[in-house]
Design an enzyme around this catalytic site. Structure first.
Site, PDB file in Angstrom:
ATOM      1  N   LYS A  33       0.829  -1.200   0.000  1.00 33.42           N
ATOM      2  CA  LYS A  33       0.000   0.000   0.000  1.00 33.42           C
ATOM      3  C   LYS A  33       0.868   1.257   0.000  1.00 33.42           C
ATOM      4  CE  LYS A  33      -2.240   1.539   3.566  1.00 33.42           C
ATOM      5  NZ  LYS A  33      -1.548   2.836   3.770  1.00 33.42           N
TER       6      LYS A  33
ATOM      7  N   LYS B 298       7.386   0.639   0.356  1.00 37.55           N
ATOM      8  CA  LYS B 298       7.563  -0.324  -0.727  1.00 37.55           C
ATOM      9  C   LYS B 298       8.712   0.062  -1.658  1.00 37.55           C
ATOM     10  CE  LYS B 298       4.353   0.283  -3.613  1.00 37.55           C
ATOM     11  NZ  LYS B 298       5.108   1.188  -4.502  1.00 37.55           N
TER      12      LYS B 298
ATOM     13  N   LYS C 143       3.332   7.999  -9.351  1.00 42.60           N
ATOM     14  CA  LYS C 143       4.149   9.075  -8.766  1.00 42.60           C
ATOM     15  C   LYS C 143       5.554   9.093  -9.365  1.00 42.60           C
ATOM     16  CE  LYS C 143       3.888   7.971  -4.401  1.00 42.60           C
ATOM     17  NZ  LYS C 143       3.193   6.673  -4.539  1.00 42.60           N
TER      18      LYS C 143
ATOM     19  N   ASP D 297      -2.479  -0.632  -3.248  1.00 43.04           N
ATOM     20  CA  ASP D 297      -3.746  -0.284  -2.598  1.00 43.04           C
ATOM     21  C   ASP D 297      -4.931  -0.856  -3.380  1.00 43.04           C
ATOM     22  OD1 ASP D 297      -1.807   2.192  -1.981  1.00 43.04           O
ATOM     23  OD2 ASP D 297      -3.221   1.943  -0.328  1.00 43.04           O
TER      24      ASP D 297
END
Length: 291
Positions: free
Chosen positions: A14, A19, A45, A131
């Site tokens: 998530k 991560k 991102k 997510d």
């Protein structure tokens, strides 16, 4: 699909769980050990490989495709620490389109460019947002692109909830050629019971915890330098933890199809642990009627 060169590994988790930090340090540790590594950031991102490339600018695959020009590998990649080849899939124009589209576009373009045949990687790491495991985000585990998947999770409920959702996706796709699960990477370990929570969740879902990464100021310090821990603090205990984790992943062949918990099972399991933590912290046994 053509035979894959090297081990292709998807690492999910998530947002905000660490991560990308974990993936980049695994890549750096593998490169330090002499392996040829590619890391592909599959998050809109486009920050997966920041610390590997010292925050140097890297055009994303989607941005390059939108330019309309013929694309060469040099246009969408940067060689980072230890020779790790860094690629970012990117995302759509804000508010338009599916964020998962970048993964599809990146994989298709890299295959067209014969990246894997020419680079001949030992390991390809796909850093994927976990997510929501659907659409484009499921591509690495759904279409046989990766050999195996790992999930980064802390002992917090929402991280475990996201991990359980990923297990559902693997459980669905693995029988038809999708990736199997290599295990859980326990990140941001803090309280003494954190390890027990992760390990119990692993047992309940038929998998394993492949490594434990404690919280450390060394990680934050290294990222402020724009580097991985392996590069910025190579002699630190935290660097050795990442090296051990990378070695465990490199050697692991214990791949499984997990058994995710149902919604009610997961909620009941979480409540049981809530009671256990309360008892450990206060020494008071909590009665079910009072909850």
């Amino acid at each position: 699909m053509a035979q894959k060169i090297g081990k292709h590994i998807a690492i999910y988790g998530k947002g905000g769980i660490g991560k990308s930090t974990t993936t980049s340090n695994i890549s750096a540790a593998l490169a330090e050990a002499g392996y040829r590594v590619i890391q592909i950031g599959c998050d809109p991102k486009s920050d997966s490989t920041n610390t590997l490339r010292g925050n140097n600018y890297l055009p994303t695959v989607l941005d390059s495709l939108r330019g309309g020009n013929r694309i060469h590998l040099d246009d969408i990649s940067v060689t980072g620490f230890g020779g790790v080849l860094c690629i970012e899939s990117g995302g759509p124009v804000p508010g338009v389109g599916c964020a998962g589209r970048g993964i599809n576009a990146a994989v298709s373009l890299l295959q067209e460019l014969n990246l894997f045949e020419e680079f001949k990687p030992d390991y390809v790491l796909y850093d994927v947002l976990g997510d929501v495991v659907c659409g484009g985000f499921a591509v690495p585990i759904r279409d046989g692109i990766t050999d195996r998947a790992y999930v980064v999770s802390s002992s917090d409920f929402m991280a475990i909830y996201a991990a359980n959702n990923l297990f559902k996706a693997i459980n669905k796709y693995a029988p038809t050629g999708g990736a199997k699960l290599g295990g859980i990477i326990a990140n941001s370990m803090k309280a003494g019971y954190s390890k027990n929570i992760i390990d119990d969740f692993a047992v309940r879902t038929g998998t394993q915890t492949i490594g434990y990464v404690p919280r450390s100021i060394v990680v934050q310090q290294s990222e402020l330098y724009g580097k991985t821990v392996i590069e910025a603090n190579p002699h630190s205990e935290q660097a050795d933890i990442y090296r051990k984790l990378a070695k465990s992943i490199a050697e692991n062949e214990d791949l499984v199809v997990p058994n995710p918990l149902g919604v009610t099972e997961l909620r009941d399991w979480a409540r049981e642990w809530g009671d256990k933590i309360y008892e450990l912290e206060t020494g008071v046994v909590r009665e079910a009627e009072a909850i």
